[in-house]
Design a protein around this motif. Structure first.
Motif, PDB file in Angstrom:
ATOM      1  N   ARG A 106       0.934  -1.710   0.073  1.00  0.00           N
ATOM      2  CA  ARG A 106       0.168   0.190  -0.193  1.00  0.00           C
ATOM      3  C   ARG A 106       1.155   1.115   0.102  1.00  0.00           C
ATOM      4  NH1 ARG A 106      -5.326  -1.331   4.147  1.00  0.00           N
ATOM      5  NH2 ARG A 106      -6.047  -2.929   3.258  1.00  0.00           N
ATOM      6  N   TRP A 107       2.126   1.529  -0.089  1.00  0.00           N
ATOM      7  CA  TRP A 107       2.962   2.227   0.015  1.00  0.00           C
ATOM      8  C   TRP A 107       4.421   2.710  -0.660  1.00  0.00           C
ATOM      9  CZ3 TRP A 107       2.481   5.814   4.583  1.00  0.00           C
ATOM     10  CH2 TRP A 107       1.695   5.523   5.167  1.00  0.00           C
ATOM     11  N   GLU A 108       3.821   1.972  -1.459  1.00  0.00           N
ATOM     12  CA  GLU A 108       4.814   1.510  -2.831  1.00  0.00           C
ATOM     13  C   GLU A 108       5.136   3.506  -3.709  1.00  0.00           C
ATOM     14  OE1 GLU A 108       4.137  -1.832  -5.122  1.00  0.00           O
ATOM     15  OE2 GLU A 108       4.757  -2.855  -4.160  1.00  0.00           O
ATOM     16  N   GLY A 109       4.228   3.432  -3.232  1.00  0.00           N
ATOM     17  CA  GLY A 109       4.086   5.298  -4.533  1.00  0.00           C
ATOM     18  C   GLY A 109       4.393   6.011  -3.147  1.00  0.00           C
ATOM     19  N   ASP A 110       4.039   5.779  -2.237  1.00  0.00           N
ATOM     20  CA  ASP A 110       4.985   6.925  -1.043  1.00  0.00           C
ATOM     21  C   ASP A 110       6.197   7.742  -1.084  1.00  0.00           C
ATOM     22  OD1 ASP A 110       4.646   8.095   1.479  1.00  0.00           O
ATOM     23  OD2 ASP A 110       2.044   8.436   1.281  1.00  0.00           O
ATOM     24  N   ALA A 111       6.367   8.508  -0.574  1.00  0.00           N
ATOM     25  CA  ALA A 111       7.272   9.234  -0.518  1.00  0.00           C
ATOM     26  C   ALA A 111       8.121   8.342   1.162  1.00  0.00           C
ATOM     27  CB  ALA A 111       7.716  10.618  -0.333  1.00  0.00           C
ATOM     28  N   LEU A 112       7.467   8.733   1.486  1.00  0.00           N
ATOM     29  CA  LEU A 112       8.444   7.466   3.084  1.00  0.00           C
ATOM     30  C   LEU A 112       8.375   6.529   2.213  1.00  0.00           C
ATOM     31  CD1 LEU A 112       5.640   7.715   5.926  1.00  0.00           C
ATOM     32  CD2 LEU A 112       7.212  10.057   4.682  1.00  0.00           C
ATOM     33  N   PHE A 113       8.212   6.166   1.341  1.00  0.00           N
ATOM     34  CA  PHE A 113       9.190   4.265   1.310  1.00  0.00           C
ATOM     35  C   PHE A 113       9.266   3.731  -0.978  1.00  0.00           C
ATOM     36  CE2 PHE A 113       7.769  -0.418   0.824  1.00  0.00           C
ATOM     37  CZ  PHE A 113       8.237  -1.037   1.591  1.00  0.00           C
ATOM     38  N   ARG A 114       9.539   5.588  -0.856  1.00  0.00           N
ATOM     39  CA  ARG A 114       9.517   5.429  -2.470  1.00  0.00           C
ATOM     40  C   ARG A 114      11.527   4.526  -2.467  1.00  0.00           C
ATOM     41  NH1 ARG A 114       6.810   7.666  -6.954  1.00  0.00           N
ATOM     42  NH2 ARG A 114       8.978   7.880  -7.704  1.00  0.00           N
ATOM     43  N   PRO A 115      11.212   3.658  -3.805  1.00  0.00           N
ATOM     44  CA  PRO A 115      13.152   2.821  -3.924  1.00  0.00           C
ATOM     45  C   PRO A 115      13.963   3.808  -3.241  1.00  0.00           C
ATOM     46  CG  PRO A 115      11.709   2.560  -5.773  1.00  0.00           C
ATOM     47  CD  PRO A 115      10.949   3.498  -5.243  1.00  0.00           C
ATOM     48  N   GLU A 116      13.734   5.953  -4.045  1.00  0.00           N
ATOM     49  CA  GLU A 116      14.983   6.603  -3.818  1.00  0.00           C
ATOM     50  C   GLU A 116      15.187   6.763  -2.581  1.00  0.00           C
ATOM     51  OE1 GLU A 116      11.971   8.246  -7.586  1.00  0.00           O
ATOM     52  OE2 GLU A 116      11.649   6.676  -5.526  1.00  0.00           O
ATOM     53  N   VAL A 117      14.195   6.676  -1.771  1.00  0.00           N
ATOM     54  CA  VAL A 117      14.257   6.827  -0.063  1.00  0.00           C
ATOM     55  C   VAL A 117      14.731   5.861   0.579  1.00  0.00           C
ATOM     56  CG1 VAL A 117      13.135   7.841   1.669  1.00  0.00           C
ATOM     57  CG2 VAL A 117      12.481   8.890  -0.750  1.00  0.00           C
ATOM     58  N   ARG A 118      14.156   4.836   0.064  1.00  0.00           N
ATOM     59  CA  ARG A 118      15.308   3.585   1.100  1.00  0.00           C
ATOM     60  C   ARG A 118      16.771   3.447  -0.004  1.00  0.00           C
ATOM     61  NH1 ARG A 118      10.600  -0.708  -0.743  1.00  0.00           N
ATOM     62  NH2 ARG A 118      12.120  -2.041   0.645  1.00  0.00           N
ATOM     63  N   SER A 119      16.759   4.002  -1.063  1.00  0.00           N
ATOM     64  CA  SER A 119      18.292   3.510  -1.330  1.00  0.00           C
ATOM     65  C   SER A 119      19.382   4.267  -0.609  1.00  0.00           C
ATOM     66  CB  SER A 119      18.039   4.182  -2.845  1.00  0.00           C
ATOM     67  OG  SER A 119      19.694   3.859  -3.339  1.00  0.00           O
ATOM     68  N   LEU A 120      18.413   6.204  -0.305  1.00  0.00           N
ATOM     69  CA  LEU A 120      19.831   6.945   0.772  1.00  0.00           C
ATOM     70  C   LEU A 120      19.652   6.653   1.960  1.00  0.00           C
ATOM     71  CD1 LEU A 120      18.592   9.840  -1.057  1.00  0.00           C
ATOM     72  CD2 LEU A 120      20.686   9.462  -1.336  1.00  0.00           C
ATOM     73  N   PHE A 121      18.596   5.681   2.452  1.00  0.00           N
ATOM     74  CA  PHE A 121      19.024   5.232   3.838  1.00  0.00           C
ATOM     75  C   PHE A 121      20.282   4.812   4.028  1.00  0.00           C
ATOM     76  CE2 PHE A 121      17.978   3.179   7.436  1.00  0.00           C
ATOM     77  CZ  PHE A 121      17.520   3.782   8.498  1.00  0.00           C
ATOM     78  N   LYS A 122      20.040   3.134   2.936  1.00  0.00           N
ATOM     79  CA  LYS A 122      20.693   2.792   2.839  1.00  0.00           C
ATOM     80  C   LYS A 122      22.155   2.634   2.667  1.00  0.00           C
ATOM     81  CE  LYS A 122      21.362  -2.060  -0.117  1.00  0.00           C
ATOM     82  NZ  LYS A 122      22.743  -1.888  -0.096  1.00  0.00           N
ATOM     83  N   ALA A 123      21.739   3.873   1.344  1.00  0.00           N
ATOM     84  CA  ALA A 123      23.166   4.390   1.648  1.00  0.00           C
ATOM     85  C   ALA A 123      24.021   4.943   2.988  1.00  0.00           C
ATOM     86  CB  ALA A 123      23.038   5.486   0.607  1.00  0.00           C
ATOM     87  N   LEU A 124      23.473   5.384   3.586  1.00  0.00           N
ATOM     88  CA  LEU A 124      24.225   5.655   4.680  1.00  0.00           C
ATOM     89  C   LEU A 124      24.474   5.616   5.171  1.00  0.00           C
ATOM     90  CD1 LEU A 124      23.960   8.794   6.317  1.00  0.00           C
ATOM     91  CD2 LEU A 124      21.832   8.126   7.150  1.00  0.00           C
TER      92      LEU A 124
END
Length: 259
Positions: free
Chosen positions: A162-180
């Motif tokens: 249900r959250w795939e398109g949300d800014a809290l869960f988009r792959p771009e954001v998750r990728s940045l967290f993973k990079a950190l």
């Protein structure tokens, strides 16, 4: 030392909740986000009466971050995230407390995505990555704490589909967290609870709290020096059920650093 983070969602309106929790949990350091109070409208007298020194970065109606220290005064080292002198949103404050350098983060929500707000979120996150790189050269214990507005994995959201398109869960954001994390920072709560579905936020709508339809948005990222001393951590989820509480619950860790 017990370090906590709590998106208070309006410090003046929820001051009784904050004071009750401070008395119950007795954290040594507290990072607060979403104060929703101007600089001169921070309830310092009540905070000091509860036994805490404080620094804060306020903003009218929105945002705002603060660091509290029990029986001590935080030594401010930075106000505002570097990298964009035009950014006036109150989303970052940094201080030394008891030998630990603590950066308090309120990362932008970013919705609707795509759009200008999402672009701002990505730019802010990239600035955080750059600043974290600077902090990584410090040998002292460092923690980047707060509301990151990201669920790093599917384990951190009650219904990922249900959250795939949300800014809290988009792959771009998750990728940045993973990079950190991949750059040398430890996700403390996930390290302590590698397979457990843990939430820190439950929306006010659709009985999310009653259904346990939550999200894990509030994180502790520790540098190697501090990560070695990590001993415990969890969510005070019962606070979310208190009357007039925030939609976030306090999250805490314990580290072997003398406060």
């Amino acid at each position: 030392m017990k370090i906590a983070t709590f998106n208070i969602n309006g410090i003046n309106g929820r001051l009784p909740v904050l004071l009750k929790w401070l008395e119950e949990a007795a954290p040594d350091v507290v990072c607060l986000q979403e104060l929703k109070a101007q600089q001169d409208n921070f309830p310092l007298q009540a905070i000091e009466k509860a036994g805490y020194g404080a620094i804060w970065h306020g903003q009218k109606s929105w945002n705002g971050v603060a660091i509290l220290a029990r029986d001590a005064e935080p030594v401010e080292t930075r106000r505002g995230l570097p990298g964009d002198p035009e950014d006036v949103q109150s989303r970052y404050i940094e201080a030394a407390v008891g030998g630990v350098l603590i950066g308090n983060i309120y990362l932008p929500n970013g919705n609707p995505a795509p759009g200008p707000k999402f672009d701002y979120k990505l730019a802010w996150f990239n600035r955080l990555l750059a600043h974290a790189g600077e902090l990584s050269s410090i040998e002292a214990p460092v923690a980047l704490v707060g509301d990151y507005n990201v669920m790093p994995t599917a384990l951190d959201v009650y219904k990922p589909e249900r959250w795939e398109g949300d800014a809290l869960f988009r792959p771009e954001v998750r990728s940045l967290f993973k990079a950190l994390v991949d750059s040398g920072w430890t996700d403390a709560i996930r390290t302590l609870h590698p397979q457990e579905q843990i939430f820190t936020f439950w929306d006010y709508f659709r009985n999310a709290w009653g259904r346990n339809a939550g999200l894990r948005l509030d994180h502790f990222l520790l540098n190697p020096t501090l990560a070695r001393s990590l001993r415990a951590g969890n969510v005070d989820r019962h606070v979310r059920g208190w009357p007039k509480s925030s939609d976030h619950a306090p999250v805490w860790i314990e580290v072997d650093v003398e406060a």
